[in-house]
Design a protein around this motif. Structure first.
Motif, PDB file in Angstrom:
ATOM      1  N   ALA A   1       0.833  -1.207   0.000  1.00  0.00           N
ATOM      2  CA  ALA A   1       0.000   0.000   0.000  1.00  0.00           C
ATOM      3  C   ALA A   1       0.868   1.257   0.000  1.00  0.00           C
ATOM      4  N   ARG A   2       1.884   1.278   0.847  1.00  0.00           N
ATOM      5  CA  ARG A   2       2.758   2.452   0.918  1.00  0.00           C
ATOM      6  C   ARG A   2       3.614   2.590  -0.335  1.00  0.00           C
ATOM      7  N   ALA A   3       3.990   1.464  -0.920  1.00  0.00           N
ATOM      8  CA  ALA A   3       4.797   1.509  -2.140  1.00  0.00           C
ATOM      9  C   ALA A   3       3.992   2.060  -3.313  1.00  0.00           C
ATOM     10  N   ARG A   4       2.705   1.753  -3.342  1.00  0.00           N
ATOM     11  CA  ARG A   4       1.850   2.220  -4.443  1.00  0.00           C
ATOM     12  C   ARG A   4       1.474   3.683  -4.278  1.00  0.00           C
ATOM     13  N   ASP A   5       1.332   4.124  -3.022  1.00  0.00           N
ATOM     14  CA  ASP A   5       0.947   5.515  -2.785  1.00  0.00           C
ATOM     15  C   ASP A   5       1.376   5.920  -1.372  1.00  0.00           C
ATOM     16  N   GLU A   6       2.395   6.755  -1.280  1.00  0.00           N
ATOM     17  CA  GLU A   6       2.888   7.196   0.027  1.00  0.00           C
ATOM     18  C   GLU A   6       1.820   7.986   0.778  1.00  0.00           C
ATOM     19  N   GLY A   7       0.789   8.404   0.043  1.00  0.00           N
ATOM     20  CA  GLY A   7      -0.322   9.106   0.678  1.00  0.00           C
ATOM     21  C   GLY A   7      -1.106   8.206   1.626  1.00  0.00           C
ATOM     22  N   LEU A   8      -0.880   6.893   1.510  1.00  0.00           N
ATOM     23  CA  LEU A   8      -1.556   5.938   2.392  1.00  0.00           C
ATOM     24  C   LEU A   8      -0.777   5.700   3.684  1.00  0.00           C
ATOM     25  N   LYS A   9       0.317   6.429   3.858  1.00  0.00           N
ATOM     26  CA  LYS A   9       1.156   6.258   5.046  1.00  0.00           C
ATOM     27  C   LYS A   9       0.347   6.395   6.331  1.00  0.00           C
ATOM     28  N   LYS A  10      -0.493   7.410   6.416  1.00  0.00           N
ATOM     29  CA  LYS A  10      -1.290   7.647   7.622  1.00  0.00           C
ATOM     30  C   LYS A  10      -2.224   6.466   7.899  1.00  0.00           C
ATOM     31  N   ASP A  11      -2.873   5.970   6.845  1.00  0.00           N
ATOM     32  CA  ASP A  11      -3.781   4.829   7.004  1.00  0.00           C
ATOM     33  C   ASP A  11      -3.029   3.603   7.532  1.00  0.00           C
ATOM     34  N   VAL A  12      -1.855   3.360   6.953  1.00  0.00           N
ATOM     35  CA  VAL A  12      -1.067   2.189   7.333  1.00  0.00           C
ATOM     36  C   VAL A  12      -0.567   2.301   8.768  1.00  0.00           C
ATOM     37  N   LEU A  13      -0.060   3.472   9.133  1.00  0.00           N
ATOM     38  CA  LEU A  13       0.460   3.648  10.491  1.00  0.00           C
ATOM     39  C   LEU A  13      -0.642   3.493  11.538  1.00  0.00           C
ATOM     40  N   GLU A  14      -1.829   3.999  11.235  1.00  0.00           N
ATOM     41  CA  GLU A  14      -2.950   3.837  12.166  1.00  0.00           C
ATOM     42  C   GLU A  14      -3.338   2.367  12.287  1.00  0.00           C
ATOM     43  N   ALA A  15      -3.320   1.666  11.156  1.00  0.00           N
ATOM     44  CA  ALA A  15      -3.653   0.239  11.166  1.00  0.00           C
ATOM     45  C   ALA A  15      -2.639  -0.545  11.992  1.00  0.00           C
ATOM     46  N   LEU A  16      -1.364  -0.194  11.863  1.00  0.00           N
ATOM     47  CA  LEU A  16      -0.319  -0.874  12.629  1.00  0.00           C
ATOM     48  C   LEU A  16      -0.496  -0.644  14.132  1.00  0.00           C
ATOM     49  N   GLU A  17      -0.882   0.570  14.500  1.00  0.00           N
ATOM     50  CA  GLU A  17      -1.112   0.853  15.919  1.00  0.00           C
ATOM     51  C   GLU A  17      -2.310   0.065  16.446  1.00  0.00           C
ATOM     52  N   GLU A  18      -3.333  -0.066  15.616  1.00  0.00           N
ATOM     53  CA  GLU A  18      -4.501  -0.859  16.019  1.00  0.00           C
ATOM     54  C   GLU A  18      -4.106  -2.325  16.184  1.00  0.00           C
ATOM     55  N   HIS A  19      -3.277  -2.825  15.281  1.00  0.00           N
ATOM     56  CA  HIS A  19      -2.773  -4.196  15.400  1.00  0.00           C
ATOM     57  C   HIS A  19      -1.996  -4.368  16.704  1.00  0.00           C
ATOM     58  N   HIS A  20      -1.183  -3.373  17.021  1.00  0.00           N
ATOM     59  CA  HIS A  20      -0.345  -3.446  18.221  1.00  0.00           C
ATOM     60  C   HIS A  20      -1.199  -3.609  19.480  1.00  0.00           C
ATOM     61  N   VAL A  21      -2.243  -2.818  19.568  1.00  0.00           N
ATOM     62  CA  VAL A  21      -3.147  -2.897  20.724  1.00  0.00           C
ATOM     63  C   VAL A  21      -3.833  -4.260  20.775  1.00  0.00           C
ATOM     64  N   VAL A  22      -4.273  -4.730  19.622  1.00  0.00           N
ATOM     65  CA  VAL A  22      -4.960  -6.025  19.547  1.00  0.00           C
ATOM     66  C   VAL A  22      -4.035  -7.161  19.973  1.00  0.00           C
ATOM     67  N   LYS A  23      -2.783  -7.111  19.545  1.00  0.00           N
ATOM     68  CA  LYS A  23      -1.840  -8.183  19.891  1.00  0.00           C
ATOM     69  C   LYS A  23      -1.638  -8.297  21.398  1.00  0.00           C
ATOM     70  N   TRP A  24      -1.575  -7.170  22.079  1.00  0.00           N
ATOM     71  CA  TRP A  24      -1.418  -7.220  23.536  1.00  0.00           C
ATOM     72  C   TRP A  24      -2.651  -7.840  24.186  1.00  0.00           C
TER      73      TRP A  24
END
Length: 213
Positions: A58-81
């Motif tokens: 997603a980030r490779a295709r459009d760096e504009g998706l950086k915010k979406d990806v970073l938020e998703a990663l943070e949500e994953h982080h919370v879920v993993k705990w």
């Protein structure tokens, strides 16, 4: 299979497991623990393949998706705990149901954002052939990623690729110890993609529900 269709199917399976948990009786401790075991496994695998492939693409295709990806990663982080804590809890713990309820709310929010925002953006950015190729890669990745949560491990390349391999080995040993005897050998076989996993009744019901949609 188209990557977005594959990920949505994963979402449907997890949602079916959520509904099974919500319908389980208050004191159906054994049933709820088994359902949560499958929720942990499904979400661990799903998060790992998204982190290894979907989000970097997603980030490779459009760096504009950086915010979406970073938020998703943070949500994953919370879920993993949360998943990590649930793995170590008894279903009879007074906070078990509450913790699962919060997990369900977080995942439903995450799915709504992905399917309503990120996925449509990727569908516009990527061609049919690209999505099919990504789908095949995601399917193959499911055989090699961890089956348990590892919240302290890196969640972005290249760190997560190395950590993921080590975590998968540890998870295979952990699953083997849990199974014992012949079942242990089957678990190790599954870790290398040589045998098929026999799904529990809860997982089978979830698959049927997801397919029926």
């Amino acid at each position: 299979m188209n990557a977005l269709r594959l990920l949505k199917h994963d979402h449907r399976i997890v949602e079916a497991l959520f509904k099974q948990f919500e319908k389980a009786g208050e004191k159906a401790y054994k049933e709820k623990k088994e359902i949560v075991r499958w929720i942990v496994k499904e979400l661990s695998i799903h998060a790992a393949i998204e982190e290894e492939l979907l989000y970097p693409v997603a980030r490779a295709r459009d760096e504009g998706l950086k915010k979406d990806v970073l938020e998703a990663l943070e949500e994953h982080h919370v879920v993993k705990w949360t998943l990590k804590e649930l793995e170590g809890m008894s279903a009879e713990d007074e906070r078990f149901d509450a913790k699962v309820t919060v997990l369900i709310e977080n995942i439903r929010h995450h799915v709504k954002e992905e399917e309503g925002d990120l996925f449509p953006k990727l569908e516009k950015l990527m061609g049919k052939a690209e999505l099919e190729a990504l789908g095949e890669a995601l399917e193959q990745a499911k055989k090699t990623v961890p089956t348990h949560p590892h919240p302290k491990s890196p969640d972005s390349p290249p760190g997560n690729l190395v950590a993921g391999v080590l975590a998968k080995i540890l998870d295979a040993g952990r699953d083997a110890a849990r199974s014992g005897g012949r079942r242990a050998m089957k678990t190790l076989g599954r870790a290398t993609g040589r045998t098929k996993t026999r799904a529990s009744p809860a997982k089978k019901r979830a698959r049927r529900a997801a397919t029926a949609r």
